[in-house]
Design an enzyme around this catalytic site. Sequence first.
Site, short mmCIF file in Angstrom:
data_model
loop_
_atom_site.label_atom_id
_atom_site.label_comp_id
_atom_site.label_asym_id
_atom_site.label_seq_id
_atom_site.Cartn_x
_atom_site.Cartn_y
_atom_site.Cartn_z
N HIS A 130 2.40 5.57 0.72
CA HIS A 130 2.37 4.96 2.06
C HIS A 130 2.51 6.08 3.09
O HIS A 130 3.12 7.11 2.81
CB HIS A 130 3.57 4.00 2.15
CG HIS A 130 3.62 3.16 3.37
ND1 HIS A 130 4.13 3.62 4.57
CD2 HIS A 130 3.28 1.87 3.59
CE1 HIS A 130 4.10 2.65 5.46
NE2 HIS A 130 3.58 1.57 4.89
N ASP A 207 10.42 6.18 -3.30
CA ASP A 207 10.20 5.15 -2.28
C ASP A 207 10.11 3.81 -3.04
O ASP A 207 9.10 3.51 -3.67
CB ASP A 207 8.89 5.47 -1.54
CG ASP A 207 8.38 4.32 -0.70
OD1 ASP A 207 9.00 3.24 -0.71
OD2 ASP A 207 7.33 4.50 -0.05
N GLN A 210 8.45 -1.30 -2.41
CA GLN A 210 7.78 -2.42 -3.08
C GLN A 210 8.49 -2.85 -4.36
O GLN A 210 8.34 -3.98 -4.81
CB GLN A 210 6.32 -2.06 -3.41
CG GLN A 210 5.44 -1.85 -2.19
CD GLN A 210 5.32 -3.11 -1.34
OE1 GLN A 210 5.47 -4.24 -1.81
NE2 GLN A 210 5.05 -2.93 -0.06
N LYS A 233 11.62 -6.48 3.23
CA LYS A 233 10.75 -6.85 2.11
C LYS A 233 11.55 -7.53 1.00
O LYS A 233 11.00 -8.09 0.06
CB LYS A 233 10.03 -5.63 1.55
CG LYS A 233 9.07 -4.98 2.55
CD LYS A 233 8.34 -3.83 1.93
CE LYS A 233 7.79 -2.86 2.95
NZ LYS A 233 6.54 -3.24 3.57
N CYS A 371 -1.55 1.12 5.81
CA CYS A 371 -0.78 2.37 6.00
C CYS A 371 -0.96 3.32 4.84
O CYS A 371 0.00 3.98 4.41
CB CYS A 371 0.70 2.07 6.23
SG CYS A 371 1.03 1.14 7.69
N1 PMP Z 1 6.62 2.59 1.43
C1 PMP Z 1 5.96 1.57 0.90
C2 PMP Z 1 5.46 1.67 -0.52
C3 PMP Z 1 5.75 0.43 1.66
O1 PMP Z 1 5.07 -0.60 1.13
C4 PMP Z 1 6.21 0.37 2.99
C5 PMP Z 1 5.97 -0.84 3.87
N2 PMP Z 1 4.69 -1.38 3.78
C6 PMP Z 1 6.91 1.46 3.49
C7 PMP Z 1 7.10 2.55 2.68
C8 PMP Z 1 7.47 1.48 4.88
O2 PMP Z 1 8.47 0.53 5.01
P1 PMP Z 1 9.10 0.17 6.42
O3 PMP Z 1 7.95 -0.10 7.35
O4 PMP Z 1 9.90 -1.05 6.15
O5 PMP Z 1 9.93 1.33 6.85
#
Ligand code: PMP
Length: 413
Positions: A130, A207, A210, A233, A371
């Site tokens: 991401h 990270d 998910q 999430k 993203c």
């Molecule tokens: N890493 C991953 C794998 C994600 O799916 C996301 C959110 N789509 C993020 C990071 C970023 O998370 P946040 O916007 O809640 O900071």
Amino acid sequence: MLVKKDMQELDFSALKQDFPILTQQNRNKPLVYLDSASSAQKPRQVIEAMSHFYLQDYANIHRGIYELSELATDLYENTRQVIKNLIHAPKADEIIFVSGTTEGINLVANSFGRANWQAEDEVIISHMEHHSNIVPWLLLQKEIGIKVKVIPITDEGAMDLNVYPTLFTPRTKLVALNHASNILGTINPIKEMIAIAHAHNVPVLIDGAQAVPHMPVDVQDLDCDFYVFSGHKLYGPTGTGVLYGKKHLLEAMPPYQSGGGMIETVSFEEVTFAKVPQKFEAGTPNIAGVIGLGAAAAYVQSQGIENIFRHEQALLQYAEEKLLQIPGLRLIGTAKPKLGVLSFVMDHLHPHDIGTVLDHEGIAIRAGHHCAMPLMERFNVPATLRASLGLYNHQQDIDVLVEAIYLAKRFLG
Ligand code: PMP
């Protein structure tokens, strides 16, 4: 409270009561919510924990000597225990509250990275990250001259484990990888990948944005050095998240932000800092949010994360079978094991046009680059549609989705 029928099945009539938003309409059709990878809906228990706190127990934390402040502090600190248990962290003070995955990664980049790295040092990430696990490292690349190396991925959407070990050099300072991809759904073999990094004495940041809502996570078993995830999430409030870090690393790291709450003593000549985790929680935190996050984690645990995983795996299998019967539909991300994330494109139709038709059928689904622009480029698509599952989804949601895709094909094709 949701009652389990048995150890395997979630009770959907009870779930509907826990998530009243799901009984609403979207464009005059019953709402089918298939966007939990973006953000999950919140059960009543989370909303009630937060409103009860504001109505009955609200005060600032760690400051007052009065009863209400002590109560608020206890509620806030209780979440640290709940999260410690959720991810099997050894100690509650290794849990730092942040605003989300993004802030957790930025904290590590700007504290751990800036304090320890120089030009020509290297960070390994993967092609399926991401943006929030790409851009903080690219900024350090620009500012201090580190190099960002990228693990390629296969056409199915798995990490290329042949290339990964070859990327290490004596300058490698960190490996930063997602536990599960937000587009492909791939559950990465991070335990093995962490062991390889550790064999080179390189720490690893995971990270887990998910992964945490959908599968059991044990940071001790993984032996990761940092693990980050977002509350929103995990059926919790926005503006909440967690950075887990091994204590000796956190203790050696300089503060990320500074101000009240993170100091021990301040004079105009010298500042000494509070111990971990307070050292990293500057200012008045998101107290109600953290209390909501504790309620969310408790809710997930009350369902049983294994039950949630099994339920979503069965639904994923059902959805894959149904979607693959649609002529012209191509799934992006077929590597196994994977979570309930179904990214797809349709021959000759733009994802945004299909997304618009689905919206008019009541379906909340994401269309875009999610993203992860480098990943879109890897698969040579400008965007995908993405249906992502949560514990409240069931087969009927998939049936409605499939019908609506056929409708979109007829309408747009
Ligand atoms: N890493 C991953 C794998 C994600 O799916 C996301 C959110 N789509 C993020 C990071 C970023 O998370 P946040 O916007 O809640 O900071």
